[in-house]
Design an enzyme around this catalytic site. Structure first.
Site, PDB file in Angstrom:
ATOM      1  N   ASP A  16      -0.954 -14.769  -1.033  1.00 58.13           N
ATOM      2  CA  ASP A  16      -1.678 -14.942  -1.836  1.00 58.13           C
ATOM      3  C   ASP A  16      -0.376 -14.719  -3.130  1.00 58.13           C
ATOM      4  O   ASP A  16      -0.619 -15.375  -4.358  1.00 58.13           O
ATOM      5  CB  ASP A  16      -3.147 -14.406  -2.102  1.00 58.13           C
ATOM      6  CG  ASP A  16      -3.087 -12.998  -1.682  1.00 58.13           C
ATOM      7  OD1 ASP A  16      -1.924 -12.230  -1.860  1.00 58.13           O
ATOM      8  OD2 ASP A  16      -4.740 -12.440  -2.920  1.00 58.13           O
ATOM      9  N   ASP A  26       3.313  -9.562  -6.022  1.00 60.69           N
ATOM     10  CA  ASP A  26       3.701  -8.931  -7.351  1.00 60.69           C
ATOM     11  C   ASP A  26       5.198  -7.929  -7.365  1.00 60.69           C
ATOM     12  O   ASP A  26       6.094  -8.279  -7.603  1.00 60.69           O
ATOM     13  CB  ASP A  26       2.300  -8.637  -7.449  1.00 60.69           C
ATOM     14  CG  ASP A  26       2.211  -7.411  -9.022  1.00 60.69           C
ATOM     15  OD1 ASP A  26       3.274  -7.509  -9.568  1.00 60.69           O
ATOM     16  OD2 ASP A  26       1.331  -7.332  -9.262  1.00 60.69           O
ATOM     17  N   PHE A  74      -3.418  -9.858 -14.633  1.00 60.71           N
ATOM     18  CA  PHE A  74      -3.882  -8.942 -13.365  1.00 60.71           C
ATOM     19  C   PHE A  74      -4.846 -10.613 -13.223  1.00 60.71           C
ATOM     20  O   PHE A  74      -5.620 -10.965 -14.198  1.00 60.71           O
ATOM     21  CB  PHE A  74      -4.967  -8.138 -13.701  1.00 60.71           C
ATOM     22  CG  PHE A  74      -5.618  -7.816 -12.734  1.00 60.71           C
ATOM     23  CD1 PHE A  74      -4.418  -6.917 -11.472  1.00 60.71           C
ATOM     24  CD2 PHE A  74      -6.887  -7.866 -11.928  1.00 60.71           C
ATOM     25  CE1 PHE A  74      -4.836  -6.370 -10.333  1.00 60.71           C
ATOM     26  CE2 PHE A  74      -7.363  -7.686 -10.226  1.00 60.71           C
ATOM     27  CZ  PHE A  74      -6.561  -6.770  -9.559  1.00 60.71           C
TER      28      PHE A  74
HETATM   29  C1  PRP Z   1      -2.019  -7.895  -2.648  1.00 60.48           C
HETATM   30  C2  PRP Z   1      -1.546  -9.054  -1.876  1.00 60.48           C
HETATM   31  C3  PRP Z   1      -1.129  -9.660  -1.598  1.00 60.48           C
HETATM   32  C4  PRP Z   1       0.020  -7.722  -2.176  1.00 60.48           C
HETATM   33  C5  PRP Z   1       0.957  -8.376  -3.598  1.00 60.48           C
HETATM   34  O1  PRP Z   1      -3.158  -7.638  -1.368  1.00 60.48           O
HETATM   35  O2  PRP Z   1      -3.028  -9.769  -1.451  1.00 60.48           O
HETATM   36  O3  PRP Z   1      -0.763  -8.564   0.064  1.00 60.48           O
HETATM   37  O4  PRP Z   1      -1.136  -7.345  -2.695  1.00 60.48           O
HETATM   38  O5  PRP Z   1       1.523  -7.360  -3.732  1.00 60.48           O
HETATM   39  P1  PRP Z   1       2.372  -6.936  -3.657  1.00 60.48           P
HETATM   40  O6  PRP Z   1       4.398  -8.122  -4.241  1.00 60.48           O
HETATM   41  O7  PRP Z   1       2.493  -5.404  -5.091  1.00 60.48           O
HETATM   42  O8  PRP Z   1       2.581  -5.350  -2.309  1.00 60.48           O
HETATM   43  P2  PRP Z   1      -3.627  -5.910  -1.657  1.00 60.48           P
HETATM   44  O9  PRP Z   1      -3.269  -4.668  -1.035  1.00 60.48           O
HETATM   45  O10 PRP Z   1      -4.353  -5.877  -2.805  1.00 60.48           O
HETATM   46  O11 PRP Z   1      -4.880  -6.141  -0.502  1.00 60.48           O
HETATM   47  P3  PRP Z   1      -6.157  -7.984  -0.084  1.00 60.48           P
HETATM   48  O12 PRP Z   1      -5.556  -9.104   0.626  1.00 60.48           O
HETATM   49  O13 PRP Z   1      -7.616  -7.685   1.123  1.00 60.48           O
HETATM   50  O14 PRP Z   1      -6.592  -7.846  -1.082  1.00 60.48           O
END
Ligand code: PRP
Length: 186
Positions: A105, A108, A157
């Site tokens: 999704d 970041d 955010f």
């Molecule tokens: C979120 C998102 C990505 C990741 C991106 O996952 O779905 O997998 O963070 O961030 P990064 O590039 O800084 O690593 P999260 O840990 O929130 O879990 P989720 O998908 O269950 O919401």
């Protein structure tokens, strides 16, 4: 944490509408059909955030694909990455010599994708490409280069279309900027 019962009260503004999401994912589905023509393809959806993106993409693709999931978590209930990846649910198969498309999704900091690329190449995948719906270029601390990107977004955010804050707001049907007051003081 000041979550209201109805998500609309907590959204500052719509960043990407449902129509724009649908149209862009449709373009990427067509591109993927072309790029993987005549090749086997395993799509790995990264739960939980990518759930809306995966279903939306796959209903638009015409190619017959194999589908699997992994659950990775690094944010927990926070707005900032914890800096470490938790493998909550692994693949239950051998991916040696397989062409893989990761569906994510958001990228970041890039930590999650960097971790996953290393992981899949260690398992001897033939090729690994990434489709991320959203990319925060400013946030990248870890270099990753997704081949397919839905939208570049500013460093705000966002929630909705699968993305959460504290596990809520995933069912907002568009990408919205969360009001700062909701997570202020975290
Ligand atoms: C979120 C998102 C990505 C990741 C991106 O996952 O779905 O997998 O963070 O961030 P990064 O590039 O800084 O690593 P999260 O840990 O929130 O879990 P989720 O998908 O269950 O919401």
């Amino acid at each position: 944490m000041g979550l209201s019962e109805y998500y609309k009260d907590d959204i500052e503004r719509v960043l990407i509408s449902q129509t724009d999401l649908n149209n862009r994912i449709g373009e990427i589905a067509m591109q993927l059909d072309k790029d993987y023509k005549g090749k086997n393809l395993l799509v790995i959806g990264i739960l939980k955030g990518a759930i809306f993106t995966i279903t939306n993409l796959l209903e638009k693709m015409q190619k017959n694909v194999d589908l699997d999931f992994m659950t990775l978590s690094s944010y927990g209930d926070k707005v900032r990455s914890s800096g470490s990846i938790k493998l909550v649910m692994d693949l239950d198969r051998n991916v040696e010599n397989t062409n893989i498309l990761i569906v994510e999704d958001i990228i970041d900091t890039g930590l999650t994708m960097k971790w996953l690329l290393d992981y899949l190449y260690k398992k001897k995948a033939a090729s690994v490409e990434i489709f991320t719906l959203l990319e925060k270029k400013e946030g990248h601390k870890h270099f990753v280069n997704p081949k397919y990107v839905g939208f570049q977004i500013p460093n705000e955010f966002v929630v909705g279309f699968g993305l959460d804050y504290g596990q809520y707001y995933r069912n907002v049907p568009y990408i919205g900027v969360l009001k700062e007051g909701v997570y202020k003081g975290e």
